[in-house]
Design a protein around this motif. Structure first.
Motif, PDB file in Angstrom:
ATOM      1  N   THR A  42       0.854  -1.191   0.000  1.00 32.92           N
ATOM      2  CA  THR A  42       0.000   0.000   0.000  1.00 32.92           C
ATOM      3  C   THR A  42       0.891   1.242   0.000  1.00 32.92           C
ATOM      4  O   THR A  42       2.109   1.137  -0.188  1.00 32.92           O
ATOM      5  N   GLU A  43       0.278   2.381   0.291  1.00 29.93           N
ATOM      6  CA  GLU A  43       1.045   3.620   0.414  1.00 29.93           C
ATOM      7  C   GLU A  43       2.019   3.554   1.586  1.00 29.93           C
ATOM      8  O   GLU A  43       2.981   4.302   1.641  1.00 29.93           O
ATOM      9  N   ASP A  44       1.796   2.638   2.520  1.00 32.61           N
ATOM     10  CA  ASP A  44       2.685   2.390   3.660  1.00 32.61           C
ATOM     11  C   ASP A  44       3.453   1.101   3.368  1.00 32.61           C
ATOM     12  O   ASP A  44       2.851   0.029   3.270  1.00 32.61           O
TER      13      ASP A  44
END
Length: 169
Positions: A42-44
Motif C-alpha cells: 500500500t502507500e505504507d
C-alpha cells in the motif's frame, strides 16, 4: 436458503514473510475456494493489501472475516461488496492474428479501449483494464480468432470517496 454470491474482501495486513500463506491456509482449511487473489504493498511499505474474491452467503463471509481477524497480522478487513467501491482487473491476451483477421481484432481492441502492447508475426498481445464483465466480454469476442495465452490479475478495489480501510480493527 441463503444466497451464494461473490464477495470482494479488501484485507490490510502487516507486510511480513508468510502472511499470504497463513491467509490462504485459512480459506483452504475451511474449504472455501478463492476465485481471485491480488496482493501488493500500500502507500505504507509496512502494510500490504490483499484483495480476495470468494463465493459464499453472508453468514459464511461473516465467519471468514471473524477468522481473518484472529490472524495477528491482519489489520483490517472490509467486504467491498457491501460498500460503494471501485474495482478493476487487468488482463493480457495473446490472440492469433493473420493478415486477414488483424483489422477485425484491432477494431475490437479499439471498441473496448484496450491496447496492443506487442505485435508478433502471427499474434497480437492485448492489454485491457476494467471490470470483470468487460474483461470477460472482450475475451469472448476474441476467442473465435484463437486465444493463445491469457493472464488475468483478479480484482483490486478501493472504497469510493473519503471512506478508507483505516488501520484500526
Amino acid at each position: 436458503m441463503a444466497e451464494m454470491q461473490s464477495h470482494t474482501l479488501s484485507i490490510l495486513v502487516e507486510n511480513h514473510f508468510g502472511v499470504l500463506t497463513r491467509v490462504a491456509a485459512l480459506f483452504a482449511r475451511r474449504g472455501y475456494n478463492i476465485d481471485s487473489l491480488a496482493v501488493g504493498r500500500t502507500e505504507d511499505p509496512d502494510v500490504s493489501r490483499m484483495t480476495i474474491v470468494v463465493y459464499g452467503d453472508d453468514a459464511v463471509i461473516e465467519q471468514v472475516i471473524k477468522q481473518l481477524y484472529k490472524l495477528i497480522e491482519v489489520i483490517k478487513v472490509v467486504d467491498l461488496s457491501k460498500e460503494e467501491h471501485v474495482d478493476r482487473e487487468l488482463a493480457l491476451i495473446k490472440v492469433a492474428a493473420t493478415s486477414e483477421t488483424r483489422s477485425d481484432i484491432l477494431q475490437i481492441v479499439e471498441i473496448f479501449r484496450a491496447k496492443v502492447i506487442d505485435v508478433g508475426t502471427n499474434t497480437l498481445m492485448i492489454e485491457i483494464t476494467g471490470g470483470s464483465d468487460k474483461i470477460s466480454a472482450i475475451e469472448k469476442l476474441l476467442r473465435p480468432f484463437g486465444i493463445k495465452e491469457l493472464a488475468r490479475t483478479g480484482k483490486v478495489g478501493l472504497l469510493r470517496g473519503a471512506k478508507d480501510t483505516a488501520k484500526e480493527k
